[in-house]
Write an enzyme that holds these catalytic residues in place. Structure first.
Site, short mmCIF file in Angstrom:
data_model
loop_
_atom_site.label_atom_id
_atom_site.label_comp_id
_atom_site.label_asym_id
_atom_site.label_seq_id
_atom_site.Cartn_x
_atom_site.Cartn_y
_atom_site.Cartn_z
N TYR A 1 113.65 164.05 54.74
CA TYR A 1 114.69 163.62 55.97
C TYR A 1 113.14 163.64 57.16
O TYR A 1 112.60 164.22 57.34
CB TYR A 1 115.37 164.46 56.64
CG TYR A 1 116.37 163.97 58.15
CD1 TYR A 1 117.78 163.10 58.13
CD2 TYR A 1 115.49 164.30 59.27
CE1 TYR A 1 117.92 162.87 59.08
CE2 TYR A 1 116.00 163.97 60.21
CZ TYR A 1 117.61 162.84 60.50
OH TYR A 1 117.97 162.18 61.69
N THR B 1 108.09 154.23 77.32
CA THR B 1 108.56 154.02 78.75
C THR B 1 107.41 155.64 79.30
O THR B 1 106.42 156.12 79.99
CB THR B 1 108.64 153.62 79.94
OG1 THR B 1 109.35 152.67 79.71
CG2 THR B 1 108.46 153.46 80.77
N GLY C 1 110.22 163.49 65.88
CA GLY C 1 109.92 163.16 64.65
C GLY C 1 110.02 161.55 64.59
O GLY C 1 109.64 161.27 64.06
N SER C 2 110.97 161.36 65.14
CA SER C 2 111.82 159.96 64.63
C SER C 2 110.54 158.76 64.70
O SER C 2 110.31 158.12 63.51
CB SER C 2 112.87 159.53 64.76
OG SER C 2 113.83 160.90 64.03
N ASP D 1 104.66 165.81 57.13
CA ASP D 1 105.82 165.86 58.39
C ASP D 1 105.95 166.93 58.61
O ASP D 1 105.93 167.75 57.58
CB ASP D 1 107.07 165.05 57.69
CG ASP D 1 108.07 165.04 58.67
OD1 ASP D 1 107.86 165.99 59.80
OD2 ASP D 1 108.89 164.06 58.83
N GLU D 2 104.71 167.79 59.90
CA GLU D 2 105.09 169.09 60.11
C GLU D 2 106.18 169.61 60.70
O GLU D 2 106.59 170.58 61.72
CB GLU D 2 103.59 169.30 60.27
CG GLU D 2 102.42 169.22 59.85
CD GLU D 2 102.42 171.03 58.55
OE1 GLU D 2 102.54 171.68 58.69
OE2 GLU D 2 101.96 170.35 57.43
N VAL D 3 107.24 168.53 61.04
CA VAL D 3 108.34 168.92 62.53
C VAL D 3 108.86 169.71 62.37
O VAL D 3 109.20 169.93 63.26
CB VAL D 3 109.15 167.30 62.49
CG1 VAL D 3 109.57 166.77 63.04
CG2 VAL D 3 108.01 165.43 62.44
N LYS D 4 109.83 170.10 60.89
CA LYS D 4 110.57 171.14 60.97
C LYS D 4 109.68 172.20 60.83
O LYS D 4 109.84 173.25 61.74
CB LYS D 4 111.24 170.98 60.34
CG LYS D 4 112.78 172.13 60.50
CD LYS D 4 113.62 171.85 59.27
CE LYS D 4 115.04 171.05 59.90
NZ LYS D 4 115.78 171.21 59.07
N1 PMP Z 1 110.76 165.66 60.07
C1 PMP Z 1 111.50 166.20 59.78
C2 PMP Z 1 110.66 167.24 58.66
C3 PMP Z 1 112.65 167.02 60.61
O1 PMP Z 1 113.34 167.58 59.43
C4 PMP Z 1 112.63 165.75 61.18
C5 PMP Z 1 114.73 166.13 61.77
N2 PMP Z 1 115.11 167.17 60.93
C6 PMP Z 1 112.34 164.69 61.87
C7 PMP Z 1 111.64 164.48 60.87
C8 PMP Z 1 113.16 164.22 63.14
O2 PMP Z 1 113.41 164.80 64.02
P1 PMP Z 1 113.40 164.42 65.40
O3 PMP Z 1 114.95 164.55 65.23
O4 PMP Z 1 113.41 165.46 66.51
O5 PMP Z 1 113.26 163.58 65.36
#
Ligand code: PMP
Length: 438
Positions: free
Chosen positions: A136, A295, A109-110, A238-241
């Site tokens: 975050y 990479t 996600g970062s 940001d749909e990561v979580k």
């Molecule tokens: N976006 C959101 C909404 C998150 O909750 C997080 C991690 N908690 C991230 C991005 C970052 O993801 P990662 O730690 O897997 O890089």
């Protein structure tokens, strides 16, 4: 002989540790982990949502072994590979039409949020970004630069970043007042120090998860969307979580009634393997070649895992399962609220749930220490549950999307016991001194 946990402490860097109790695991299956002392741990975190199908899911296992048996390289930087292409095609089919241009693949996600933050500014020529206090978006320099979570206090922010309030119905006077106050602040910023025609994008979390599993007021993001459309500001969800089924719908932004321009996926996308994606309009996502790459981006093994995850979510209607089991879990948790004065608020969508602990319900003072005690005690009893929040007082539930009602009830019974033990002082406070959490 030192324990696995002790060996971890002696060999692995603390820089990336966020520990709540001395958890050391040697295996896992479904919703359960196996600890090195042969306990079965019910996992209500799923490694912060990354193990979206639970542990050792056969679909992921098979996809990974197939991809490794005849490995199409390790990267898509300088070569197309089938799993990466199929994954991109699949992701394009699940986002709104306005976002369905091109897919960028990353590891986390970062890196995905960092890439989006860089490219929206470069491609639009607009220097500013809006994001939320408490948000975050990642742990790399560029993703921290557009985050608002207090754990990253002191980290340099992007020069064009403006943090705006995320409406919190529990703390800001109810849904309507929370929405109006937050919106009024945004409007006054846009009328003054933050000219909207200089803003490239607004980053949002459909539920502010690390900030405390805050569910935004109904309609709030529709009003935000209208403002963004008026000024040509791109909306980044940001749909990561909480995306990919966790909220009870495939995309969490669907609950908000909006259509983002860019959608970011991570964590659960790989079902436990490292892969992320940013999906957006071609004009943005094709801004220039070699703009953001590492990479093994587009790694076919990770892409194959992600395809298996998406296929399983669809085939087994795991969004539907998250909605149904999530409802059951919420009902069970509501019972705990009747019983335990520490429980101030329970909120969430699907299998993204937060339980906020307060010293008393009138003052709503964050019960930070009791939250740490509760997570620790729950672990001793066999339940893995971490906590989040700008005041570190919200227990976070992001279990596997495959969770059953029976497992949900079993976990709540353990949490019930943990809360009882914390209230009666049955806690080894000294044991907690090494577990600062965040
Ligand atoms: N976006 C959101 C909404 C998150 O909750 C997080 C991690 N908690 C991230 C991005 C970052 O993801 P990662 O730690 O897997 O890089």
């Amino acid at each position: 002989m030192p324990s696995l946990y002790e060996r971890d402490l002696r060999s692995l860097s603390r820089l990336s540790q966020l520990r709540f109790f001395p958890q050391a695991v040697v295996g896992g299956n479904g919703s359960y982990l196996t600890s090195d002392d042969e306990r079965r741990l019910l996992d209500f975190s799923a490694s912060w949502g990354a193990a979206s199908l639970g542990h050792a899911h056969p679909a992921v296992r098979d996809a990974v072994s197939r991809a490794l048996a005849d490995q199409a390289g390790a990267s898509h930087l300088s070569s197309a590979n089938l799993p990466a292409v199929e994954l991109a095609e699949k992701l394009l089919s699940i986002v709104p039409r306005r976002a369905a241009g091109r897919v960028w693949l990353g590891h986390s996600g970062s890196d995905a949020n960092e890439t989006v933050a860089r490219v929206v500014v470069a491609a639009t020529g607009r220097p500013r970004i809006l994001a939320f206090k408490g948000a975050y978006h990642g742990g790399t320099t560029g993703s921290m630069a557009v985050s608002g979570h207090p754990v990253q206090q002191g980290v340099p922010k992007a020069p064009g970043l403006t943090l705006i309030p995320y409406p919190n119905p529990y703390r800001d006077g109810g849904t309507e007042e929370a929405a109006n106050t937050a919106l009024a602040e945004l409007e006054s910023l846009l009328a003054g120090p933050v000219p909207p025609n200089e803003v490239a994008a607004l980053f949002l979390e459909p539920i502010q998860s690390d900030g405390g599993m805050v569910v935004p007021p109904e309609d709030y993001f529709r009003r935000i969307e209208a403002i963004c459309r008026r000024h040509g500001i791109l909306i980044v969800s940001d749909e990561v979580k909480v995306g990919l089924g966790r909220s009870g719908r495939l995309n969490a932004f669907e609950h908000l009634g909006i259509e983002p321009d860019i959608v970011v996926f991570g964590k659960g996308l790989g079902g436990g393997l490292p892969i992320s994606a940013a999906v957006g309009p071609e004009a943005i996502m094709n801004h220039s070649p070699a703009f953001s790459f590492q990479t093994v981006h587009g790694n076919p093994v990770c892409a194959a895992a992600a395809l298996a995850v998406l296929g399983t979510i669809e085939r087994e209607d795991l969004a539907g399962n998250a909605a149904e089991v999530g409802r059951h879990l919420m009902q069970e948790l509501e019972r705990l609220k009747q019983k335990h004065a520490l429980v101030g608020d329970i909120r969430g969508r699907g299998l993204a749930i937060g339980v906020e602990l307060v010293t008393d319900r009138a003052s709503k003072n964050p019960a930070k220490q009791e939250t740490a005690f509760t997570a620790y005690r729950a672990f001793e009893l066999g339940l893995v549950l971490y906590y989040v929040g700008v005041s570190s007082n919200v227990l976070e539930f992001t279990p596997p999307l495959t969770l059953t009602k029976e497992e949900a009830s079993a976990g709540v019974a353990l949490l019930d016991q943990a809360l009882t033990d914390v209230a009666s002082g049955k806690i080894d406070q000294a044991a907690l001194s090494n577990f600062a959490g965040w």
